[in-house]
Design an enzyme around this catalytic site. Structure first.
Site, PDB file in Angstrom:
ATOM      1  N   SER A   6     135.593   2.784 -23.150  1.00  0.00           N
ATOM      2  CA  SER A   6     134.436   2.730 -24.048  1.00  0.00           C
ATOM      3  C   SER A   6     133.443   3.793 -23.595  1.00  0.00           C
ATOM      4  O   SER A   6     133.438   4.188 -22.422  1.00  0.00           O
ATOM      5  CB  SER A   6     133.796   1.337 -24.057  1.00  0.00           C
ATOM      6  OG  SER A   6     133.503   0.915 -22.756  1.00  0.00           O
ATOM      7  N   GLU A   8     129.373   5.275 -23.814  1.00  0.00           N
ATOM      8  CA  GLU A   8     127.972   4.910 -24.095  1.00  0.00           C
ATOM      9  C   GLU A   8     127.157   6.156 -24.447  1.00  0.00           C
ATOM     10  O   GLU A   8     127.285   7.192 -23.794  1.00  0.00           O
ATOM     11  CB  GLU A   8     127.386   4.214 -22.856  1.00  0.00           C
ATOM     12  CG  GLU A   8     125.941   3.801 -23.035  1.00  0.00           C
ATOM     13  CD  GLU A   8     125.453   2.941 -21.879  1.00  0.00           C
ATOM     14  OE1 GLU A   8     126.189   2.023 -21.456  1.00  0.00           O
ATOM     15  OE2 GLU A   8     124.340   3.213 -21.399  1.00  0.00           O
ATOM     16  N   ASP A  99     113.828  -3.170 -19.491  1.00  0.00           N
ATOM     17  CA  ASP A  99     112.701  -2.852 -18.598  1.00  0.00           C
ATOM     18  C   ASP A  99     111.530  -2.397 -19.452  1.00  0.00           C
ATOM     19  O   ASP A  99     111.714  -1.600 -20.374  1.00  0.00           O
ATOM     20  CB  ASP A  99     113.068  -1.702 -17.653  1.00  0.00           C
ATOM     21  CG  ASP A  99     114.095  -2.118 -16.637  1.00  0.00           C
ATOM     22  OD1 ASP A  99     113.906  -3.184 -16.019  1.00  0.00           O
ATOM     23  OD2 ASP A  99     115.081  -1.378 -16.472  1.00  0.00           O
ATOM     24  N   ALA A 113     118.033 -11.989 -19.318  1.00  0.00           N
ATOM     25  CA  ALA A 113     119.125 -11.737 -20.259  1.00  0.00           C
ATOM     26  C   ALA A 113     119.868 -13.032 -20.588  1.00  0.00           C
ATOM     27  O   ALA A 113     120.343 -13.210 -21.721  1.00  0.00           O
ATOM     28  CB  ALA A 113     120.086 -10.704 -19.676  1.00  0.00           C
ATOM     29  N   LYS A 155     124.290 -15.998 -16.531  1.00  0.00           N
ATOM     30  CA  LYS A 155     124.317 -15.174 -17.746  1.00  0.00           C
ATOM     31  C   LYS A 155     125.681 -15.303 -18.441  1.00  0.00           C
ATOM     32  O   LYS A 155     125.753 -15.417 -19.660  1.00  0.00           O
ATOM     33  CB  LYS A 155     124.079 -13.728 -17.284  1.00  0.00           C
ATOM     34  CG  LYS A 155     123.642 -12.774 -18.291  1.00  0.00           C
ATOM     35  CD  LYS A 155     122.893 -11.586 -17.690  1.00  0.00           C
ATOM     36  CE  LYS A 155     123.616 -10.756 -16.663  1.00  0.00           C
ATOM     37  NZ  LYS A 155     122.899  -9.500 -16.370  1.00  0.00           N
ATOM     38  N   GLN A 202     118.528  15.108 -11.181  1.00  0.00           N
ATOM     39  CA  GLN A 202     118.410  14.063 -12.201  1.00  0.00           C
ATOM     40  C   GLN A 202     119.123  12.787 -11.742  1.00  0.00           C
ATOM     41  O   GLN A 202     118.591  11.685 -11.830  1.00  0.00           O
ATOM     42  CB  GLN A 202     119.028  14.581 -13.492  1.00  0.00           C
ATOM     43  CG  GLN A 202     118.620  13.807 -14.715  1.00  0.00           C
ATOM     44  CD  GLN A 202     119.477  14.205 -15.922  1.00  0.00           C
ATOM     45  OE1 GLN A 202     120.235  15.181 -15.875  1.00  0.00           O
ATOM     46  NE2 GLN A 202     119.363  13.451 -16.989  1.00  0.00           N
ATOM     47  N   PHE A 206     117.287   9.219 -10.900  1.00  0.00           N
ATOM     48  CA  PHE A 206     117.654   8.100 -11.762  1.00  0.00           C
ATOM     49  C   PHE A 206     118.261   6.969 -10.930  1.00  0.00           C
ATOM     50  O   PHE A 206     117.958   5.788 -11.134  1.00  0.00           O
ATOM     51  CB  PHE A 206     118.644   8.612 -12.811  1.00  0.00           C
ATOM     52  CG  PHE A 206     118.961   7.623 -13.884  1.00  0.00           C
ATOM     53  CD1 PHE A 206     117.950   7.070 -14.646  1.00  0.00           C
ATOM     54  CD2 PHE A 206     120.276   7.242 -14.136  1.00  0.00           C
ATOM     55  CE1 PHE A 206     118.246   6.144 -15.643  1.00  0.00           C
ATOM     56  CE2 PHE A 206     120.576   6.327 -15.120  1.00  0.00           C
ATOM     57  CZ  PHE A 206     119.552   5.777 -15.881  1.00  0.00           C
ATOM     58  N   HIS A 256     134.173   2.059 -18.675  1.00  0.00           N
ATOM     59  CA  HIS A 256     133.064   2.331 -19.592  1.00  0.00           C
ATOM     60  C   HIS A 256     132.338   3.572 -19.073  1.00  0.00           C
ATOM     61  O   HIS A 256     131.850   3.571 -17.936  1.00  0.00           O
ATOM     62  CB  HIS A 256     132.107   1.134 -19.612  1.00  0.00           C
ATOM     63  CG  HIS A 256     130.910   1.308 -20.495  1.00  0.00           C
ATOM     64  ND1 HIS A 256     130.948   1.103 -21.859  1.00  0.00           N
ATOM     65  CD2 HIS A 256     129.622   1.661 -20.205  1.00  0.00           C
ATOM     66  CE1 HIS A 256     129.740   1.321 -22.375  1.00  0.00           C
ATOM     67  NE2 HIS A 256     128.923   1.671 -21.393  1.00  0.00           N
TER      68      HIS A 256
HETATM   69  P1  FAD Z   1     118.815  -9.894 -16.090  1.00  0.00           P
HETATM   70  O1  FAD Z   1     120.230 -10.286 -16.043  1.00  0.00           O
HETATM   71  O2  FAD Z   1     117.852 -10.801 -16.787  1.00  0.00           O
HETATM   72  O3  FAD Z   1     118.341  -9.692 -14.565  1.00  0.00           O
HETATM   73  C1  FAD Z   1     117.095  -9.094 -14.277  1.00  0.00           C
HETATM   74  C2  FAD Z   1     116.627  -9.528 -12.894  1.00  0.00           C
HETATM   75  O4  FAD Z   1     116.236 -10.905 -12.928  1.00  0.00           O
HETATM   76  C3  FAD Z   1     117.678  -9.420 -11.801  1.00  0.00           C
HETATM   77  O5  FAD Z   1     117.026  -9.030 -10.621  1.00  0.00           O
HETATM   78  C4  FAD Z   1     118.227 -10.849 -11.666  1.00  0.00           C
HETATM   79  O6  FAD Z   1     118.696 -11.129 -10.354  1.00  0.00           O
HETATM   80  C5  FAD Z   1     116.981 -11.657 -11.987  1.00  0.00           C
HETATM   81  N1  FAD Z   1     117.283 -12.948 -12.632  1.00  0.00           N
HETATM   82  C6  FAD Z   1     118.061 -13.141 -13.714  1.00  0.00           C
HETATM   83  N2  FAD Z   1     118.088 -14.440 -14.051  1.00  0.00           N
HETATM   84  C7  FAD Z   1     117.303 -15.077 -13.158  1.00  0.00           C
HETATM   85  C8  FAD Z   1     116.901 -16.437 -12.972  1.00  0.00           C
HETATM   86  N3  FAD Z   1     117.334 -17.413 -13.803  1.00  0.00           N
HETATM   87  N4  FAD Z   1     116.056 -16.742 -11.939  1.00  0.00           N
HETATM   88  C9  FAD Z   1     115.620 -15.758 -11.104  1.00  0.00           C
HETATM   89  N5  FAD Z   1     115.968 -14.446 -11.237  1.00  0.00           N
HETATM   90  C10 FAD Z   1     116.791 -14.121 -12.256  1.00  0.00           C
HETATM   91  N6  FAD Z   1     118.097  -0.946 -20.246  1.00  0.00           N
HETATM   92  C11 FAD Z   1     117.509  -0.669 -21.438  1.00  0.00           C
HETATM   93  O7  FAD Z   1     116.279  -0.730 -21.545  1.00  0.00           O
HETATM   94  N7  FAD Z   1     118.268  -0.319 -22.531  1.00  0.00           N
HETATM   95  C12 FAD Z   1     119.616  -0.282 -22.490  1.00  0.00           C
HETATM   96  O8  FAD Z   1     120.275   0.021 -23.484  1.00  0.00           O
HETATM   97  C13 FAD Z   1     120.272  -0.593 -21.237  1.00  0.00           C
HETATM   98  N8  FAD Z   1     121.614  -0.608 -21.149  1.00  0.00           N
HETATM   99  C14 FAD Z   1     122.211  -1.007 -19.965  1.00  0.00           C
HETATM  100  C15 FAD Z   1     123.598  -1.103 -19.914  1.00  0.00           C
HETATM  101  C16 FAD Z   1     124.240  -1.497 -18.733  1.00  0.00           C
HETATM  102  C17 FAD Z   1     125.739  -1.623 -18.722  1.00  0.00           C
HETATM  103  C18 FAD Z   1     123.460  -1.768 -17.576  1.00  0.00           C
HETATM  104  C19 FAD Z   1     124.139  -2.142 -16.280  1.00  0.00           C
HETATM  105  C20 FAD Z   1     122.080  -1.681 -17.625  1.00  0.00           C
HETATM  106  C21 FAD Z   1     121.433  -1.313 -18.813  1.00  0.00           C
HETATM  107  N9  FAD Z   1     120.034  -1.248 -18.919  1.00  0.00           N
HETATM  108  C22 FAD Z   1     119.446  -0.932 -20.122  1.00  0.00           C
HETATM  109  C23 FAD Z   1     119.180  -1.526 -17.755  1.00  0.00           C
HETATM  110  C24 FAD Z   1     118.702  -2.980 -17.714  1.00  0.00           C
HETATM  111  O9  FAD Z   1     117.921  -3.274 -18.845  1.00  0.00           O
HETATM  112  C25 FAD Z   1     117.879  -3.162 -16.437  1.00  0.00           C
HETATM  113  O10 FAD Z   1     118.697  -3.061 -15.303  1.00  0.00           O
HETATM  114  C26 FAD Z   1     117.026  -4.414 -16.399  1.00  0.00           C
HETATM  115  O11 FAD Z   1     116.123  -4.297 -15.289  1.00  0.00           O
HETATM  116  C27 FAD Z   1     117.792  -5.708 -16.185  1.00  0.00           C
HETATM  117  O12 FAD Z   1     118.448  -6.094 -17.305  1.00  0.00           O
HETATM  118  P2  FAD Z   1     119.536  -7.282 -17.219  1.00  0.00           P
HETATM  119  O13 FAD Z   1     119.982  -7.549 -18.585  1.00  0.00           O
HETATM  120  O14 FAD Z   1     120.546  -6.964 -16.209  1.00  0.00           O
HETATM  121  O15 FAD Z   1     118.566  -8.456 -16.691  1.00  0.00           O
END
Ligand code: FAD
Length: 276
Positions: A6, A8, A99, A113, A155, A202, A206, A256
């Protein structure tokens, strides 16, 4: 290649960017990807761009996955966007917290998430295949590695079908993460995210921000190449092709690629693989 692929992309900001991306996509489609995904800017700032790029991919006859971040969102806004995506023909989402740019308060009705995944499942049943993010080298805001792993498990249990990892250059971190998740009863595919190395400053900047580790031996060499882009690319190609070979040998469920809207680096890596 039998292992599914896949790719991105991010929504282009200019008409020239859109033209280049169309060309890059066409070149990558030759590899018959399982789907192509489109990132979604923090705070929904590029939502229109995301949806437009997703529409383009669908119109080109490919499966599209829309990234969907929930930070700052309300249940009503998520519901509305899900309906829009469904009407567009999208069947796969990458469900994320996202973020906020620094200086913005969190707000919104979703904290993690996992809340988004649970909400999407409750609202739309099995209409979407849900991907979530995984962090083999630990998410930068996690309280501890075990808390992060537990958050990942939560999740997935909330309804994710599969996961895509943050990129890494140390395959042991990935294998350990998959093993640990497996021991906790998580058996969904955890697909390694692959970031081609095409530049030095970069990538280093990043990676520091998103918590991906650049091993010292790679960092030292990248810094030593300075502005010698050709050497950086040649070295990066070797490193990432080796990484993919290791992952494929271990039988990963898919690869991916974070294409950064370019086809050449990804194509070069895939051409260089020693074969499955
Ligand atoms: P979560 O899974 O919610 O985790 C965030 C933090 O909260 C982690 O530190 C986790 O340990 C903690 N946490 C989660 N649940 C709990 C709980 N119940 N209690 C306490 N702590 C908890 N960002 C963008 O803005 N746009 C994008 O399109 C994008 N695409 C991405 C694609 C991939 C494949 C990846 C790996 C990352 C991507 N990101 C993107 C980055 C992502 O949004 C960031 O890393 C963000 O900080 C965390 O998102 P998450 O969905 O992993 O969060």
């Amino acid at each position: 290649m039998q292992t599914p692929l896949s790719f991105e992309f991010f929504p282009p900001k200019t008409p020239e960017g859109a033209t280049k991306l169309r060309q890059a996509r066409a070149e990558l489609y030759a590899l018959a990807p399982e789907f192509c995904s489109v990132t979604y800017g923090a705070g929904g700032s590029t939502q229109e761009g995301t949806f437009n790029t997703v529409r383009d991919i669908l119109a080109e006859g490919q499966q599209a996955a829309s990234h969907f971040s929930c930070i700052g969102a309300t249940r009503a806004s998520v519901r509305e966007q899900l309906a829009q995506l469904k009407t567009m023909g999208v069947r796969r989402l990458v469900a994320l917290r996202g973020d906020l740019p620094s200086g913005y308060g969190a707000g919104g009705e979703f904290q993690y998430a996992s809340d988004l995944v649970a909400f999407i499942r409750a609202e739309t049943g099995e209409d979407f295949h849900l991907e979530v993010a995984a962090y083999p080298e630990v998410h930068p805001q996690a309280k501890s590695p075990s808390a992060d792993l537990q958050a990942f498990v939560t999740k997935v249990r909330a309804g994710a079908d599969s996961a895509i990892t943050q990129y890494f250059y140390n395959s042991d971190a990935y294998f350990r993460f998959v093993d640990e998740a497996d021991k906790l009863g998580v058996h969904v595919p955890i697909v390694p995210g692959i970031m081609p190395i095409t530049s030095s400053s970069q990538l280093l900047r990043f990676s520091d921000a998103c918590g991906a580790e650049i091993p010292r031996w790679i960092r030292q060499r990248l810094v030593a190449y300075g502005d010698d882009v050709a050497s950086i690319r040649a070295f990066g190609l070797e490193v990432v092709t080796d990484l993919c070979d290791q992952l494929l040998c271990a039988g990963v469920p898919a690869l991916h690629f974070y294409t950064m809207n370019q086809s050449a680096p990804t194509l070069a890596i895939l051409r260089g693989l020693s074969g499955e």
